[in-house]
Design a protein around this motif. Structure first.
Motif, PDB file in Angstrom:
ATOM      1  N   LYS A 151       7.978 -12.503  -1.262  1.00  0.00           N
ATOM      2  CA  LYS A 151       7.412 -11.175  -1.049  1.00  0.00           C
ATOM      3  C   LYS A 151       7.246 -10.463  -2.374  1.00  0.00           C
ATOM      4  CE  LYS A 151      10.749 -10.199   2.057  1.00  0.00           C
ATOM      5  NZ  LYS A 151      11.538  -9.328   2.898  1.00  0.00           N
TER       6      LYS A 151
ATOM      7  N   ASN B  53       2.501   0.273  -4.432  1.00  0.00           N
ATOM      8  CA  ASN B  53       2.907   0.949  -3.198  1.00  0.00           C
ATOM      9  C   ASN B  53       3.187   2.420  -3.445  1.00  0.00           C
ATOM     10  OD1 ASN B  53       2.842  -1.340  -1.524  1.00  0.00           O
ATOM     11  ND2 ASN B  53       4.837  -1.976  -2.262  1.00  0.00           N
TER      12      ASN B  53
ATOM     13  N   LEU C  48       4.500  -0.941   1.676  1.00  0.00           N
ATOM     14  CA  LEU C  48       3.800  -2.029   2.359  1.00  0.00           C
ATOM     15  C   LEU C  48       4.676  -3.271   2.505  1.00  0.00           C
ATOM     16  CD1 LEU C  48       0.378  -1.829   0.485  1.00  0.00           C
ATOM     17  CD2 LEU C  48       0.897  -0.985   2.765  1.00  0.00           C
TER      18      LEU C  48
ATOM     19  N   GLN D 124      -4.353  -3.096   1.034  1.00  0.00           N
ATOM     20  CA  GLN D 124      -4.273  -2.568   2.388  1.00  0.00           C
ATOM     21  C   GLN D 124      -5.221  -3.319   3.316  1.00  0.00           C
ATOM     22  OE1 GLN D 124      -4.974   1.604   1.734  1.00  0.00           O
ATOM     23  NE2 GLN D 124      -2.791   2.055   1.525  1.00  0.00           N
TER      24      GLN D 124
ATOM     25  N   ASP E  78      -6.112  -6.425   2.935  1.00  0.00           N
ATOM     26  CA  ASP E  78      -5.506  -7.752   3.144  1.00  0.00           C
ATOM     27  C   ASP E  78      -4.371  -7.681   4.158  1.00  0.00           C
ATOM     28  OD1 ASP E  78      -7.279  -8.836   1.350  1.00  0.00           O
ATOM     29  OD2 ASP E  78      -5.849  -8.923  -0.308  1.00  0.00           O
ATOM     30  N   SER E  79      -3.568  -6.622   4.111  1.00  0.00           N
ATOM     31  CA  SER E  79      -2.444  -6.511   5.047  1.00  0.00           C
ATOM     32  C   SER E  79      -2.928  -6.245   6.465  1.00  0.00           C
ATOM     33  CB  SER E  79      -1.477  -5.404   4.599  1.00  0.00           C
ATOM     34  OG  SER E  79      -2.093  -4.128   4.700  1.00  0.00           O
ATOM     35  N   LYS E  80      -4.067  -5.583   6.627  1.00  0.00           N
ATOM     36  CA  LYS E  80      -4.622  -5.347   7.964  1.00  0.00           C
ATOM     37  C   LYS E  80      -5.236  -6.621   8.526  1.00  0.00           C
ATOM     38  CE  LYS E  80      -5.567  -0.471   7.310  1.00  0.00           C
ATOM     39  NZ  LYS E  80      -6.597   0.555   7.148  1.00  0.00           N
TER      40      LYS E  80
END
Length: 81
Positions: free
Chosen positions: A30, A37, A46, A75, A77-79
């Motif tokens: 991670k 962030n 995030l 953001q 990519d995380s969605k």
């Protein structure tokens, strides 16, 4: 030449050990908290979902167009995941 080979070999053994440790522990790698962030308008990190300090000095230092673009990309990519 022998010093280079020895140093290279030691570094390869260390990297192999770290890779095996991650694989055998079953954890995913991670990102760290803070950094980009800290400049987002979100209330939580995030990575770890902890609250972000609204008075963080990183917000002022990292408020540039390039950093904002990187945050938007992260953001998105995380969605998508």
């Amino acid at each position: 030449m022998a010093t280079f080979a020895l140093t290279f070999g030691i570094l390869m053994v260390i990297m192999l050990g770290m890779a095996l440790g991650v694989i055998l522990m079953g954890r995913s790698i991670k990102g760290s908290c803070g950094g980009l962030n800290a400049i987002g308008d979100s209330d939580q990190c995030l990575v770890c979902s902890k609250e972000i300090d609204p008075n963080s000095p990183l917000r002022e230092r990292l408020e540039c167009p390039r950093a904002k673009k990187m945050l938007e990309r992260a953001q998105m990519d995380s969605k998508a995941v």
